[in-house]
Design a protein around this motif. Structure first.
Motif, PDB file in Angstrom:
ATOM      1  N   PRO A 134      85.177 -26.478  64.912  1.00 12.46           N
ATOM      2  CA  PRO A 134      84.180 -27.146  64.063  1.00 12.46           C
ATOM      3  C   PRO A 134      84.574 -28.556  63.636  1.00 12.46           C
ATOM      4  N   GLY A 194      79.084 -26.775  61.511  1.00  8.53           N
ATOM      5  CA  GLY A 194      80.305 -26.028  61.802  1.00  8.53           C
ATOM      6  C   GLY A 194      80.410 -24.712  61.058  1.00  8.53           C
ATOM      7  N   LEU A 195      79.422 -24.377  60.224  1.00  7.74           N
ATOM      8  CA  LEU A 195      79.408 -23.079  59.538  1.00  7.74           C
ATOM      9  C   LEU A 195      78.809 -22.048  60.493  1.00  7.74           C
ATOM     10  N   LYS A 251      89.887 -28.571  58.117  1.00  9.69           N
ATOM     11  CA  LYS A 251      90.346 -27.257  58.563  1.00  9.69           C
ATOM     12  C   LYS A 251      90.330 -26.274  57.405  1.00  9.69           C
ATOM     13  N   TYR A 282      86.737 -25.036  56.712  1.00 10.93           N
ATOM     14  CA  TYR A 282      86.139 -24.071  57.632  1.00 10.93           C
ATOM     15  C   TYR A 282      86.866 -22.730  57.687  1.00 10.93           C
ATOM     16  N   ASP A 325      85.599 -19.204  59.491  1.00 11.14           N
ATOM     17  CA  ASP A 325      86.244 -18.686  60.693  1.00 11.14           C
ATOM     18  C   ASP A 325      86.466 -17.181  60.569  1.00 11.14           C
TER      19      ASP A 325
END
Length: 262
Positions: free
Chosen positions: A74, A167-168, A239, A242, A246
Motif C-alpha cells: 500500500p 491502501g485500506l 507502514k 497500514y 494488513d
C-alpha cells in the motif's frame, strides 16, 4: 440504486437495459457477438472504491463476469499514484504535505482516533535516534473489519483522488469478497506475482480461457522525473498506518497474506 434495491417495476427493467447498453457501448461488441471465443475485459482500479458496485454488476451483467484484483504494497501504491499524478498533471504539492492532510482526513472520518506523532515529529524523532518502534497512530478500539468497511463507505473526501485511502485493502475488498468469492468469481493476487510466467496459466484458468500462448512483458514503474525514491521516513510512517489493515487482510483472504509484501 433505489431501483436496484426494489427490483420490482417495469421502470427498473427499462433502467437496467439502458445501463447495460451504455456499458457495452464501450466495447466493440460486434466482434464479441460473432466470435464465441472472444474474451472481453476492462481495468478500472477506482471500481474498488464503490461499495455498491458488486450488487450493480450482478444486476447489470447476467454473463457473470470474473473479477481480478491485484494488490500492491500500500505504501508503494500510494507513492506510485503520486508519481503518476506528478507526471501527468500540474500537481505542485509535496507528498509529505499530502500525507499530513490525508492523515487529518482519516482522523476526521473516524478511521483514526489520533496521531500521537505528526510526520514532522516522527522525522525529528528518527533524526534524534528516538525510539520509534511503536506506532504513531491511535486506532479506534475494538473496531471490526465490517465497521471499518462502513467508515470507508461513509468517508467524506475524494476517494478517487486521495492517495492513502486506496491502501485500506481489507475494508474496500469486503463487499467484493462477500458477493463474488463464494461463486469463484473473485481472484485476488499479489502485484509482485504479476510478471511471473507461472501466474498466467492460473489467471487464464480463472477467466475460463482455454490454454493459449501469452507473452509476459516486463514492466517498469518509472514516470518522468527518474526513480524518485520515497523518503524512508515517510515509508516507515505509512507502514505503521497500514499495519492494522494488513492484519484484517489476512482475516479476509487467509494466512497466505501474512507479510505478503515484505
Amino acid at each position: 440504486m433505489k431501483l436496484i434495491r426494489e427490483n420490482k417495476t417495469a421502470e427498473f427493467d427499462n433502467a437496467r437495459c439502458r445501463f447495460r447498453q451504455k456499458y457495452t457501448a464501450f466495447f466493440n461488441m460486434s466482434q464479441v457477438n460473432n466470435n464465441t471465443m472472444s474474451v472481453v475485459m476492462e481495468k478500472t482500479p477506482s471500481y474498488m472504491l464503490l461499495h455498491n458496485l458488486p450488487l450493480i454488476i450482478d444486476v447489470l451483467c447476467p454473463w457473470e463476469p470474473k473479477i481480478l484484483v491485484i494488490l500492491r504494497d500500500p505504501v508503494d501504491r500510494a507513492w506510485s499514484h503520486y508519481r503518476m499524478s506528478y507526471s501527468r498533471t500540474n500537481l505542485n504539492q509535496q507528498f509529505a504535505t499530502i500525507v499530513k492532510k490525508e492523515i487529518d482526513n482519516f482522523i476526521a472520518n473516524g478511521l483514526l482516533d489520533n496521531a500521537t506523532m505528526s510526520l514532522d515529529d516522527f522525522e525529528a524523532g528518527l533524526a534524534n535516534n528516538s525510539d520509534v518502534t511503536s506506532s504513531p497512530f491511535v486506532f479506534p478500539q475494538n473496531t471490526t473489519l465490517e465497521k471499518y468497511a462502513q467508515l470507508v463507505q461513509l468517508y467524506r473526501g475524494n476517494k478517487k483522488k486521495e492517495y492513502l485511502i486506496r491502501g485500506l485493502y481489507a475494508p474496500l475488498l469486503l463487499p467484493w469478497v462477500n458477493r463474488f468469492a463464494k461463486d469463484d468469481r473473485l481472484m485476488v493476487m499479489k502485484f509482485k506475482d504479476v510478471f511471473n510466467a507461472s501466474i498466467v496459466d492460473e489467471v487464464l484458468r480463472f477467466a475460463g480461457v482455454e490454454d493459449t500462448s501469452v507473452d509476459v512483458d516486463e514492466h517498469y514503474d518509472d514516470y518522468e522525473g527518474g526513480e524518485m525514491p520515497l523518503d524512508p521516513t515517510i515509508r516507515l510512517y505509512l507502514k505503521f498506518l497500514y499495519q492494522p489493515f494488513d492484519k484484517f487482510l489476512v482475516q479476509l483472504l487467509g494466512e497466505e497474506w501474512e507479510g505478503w509484501y515484505e
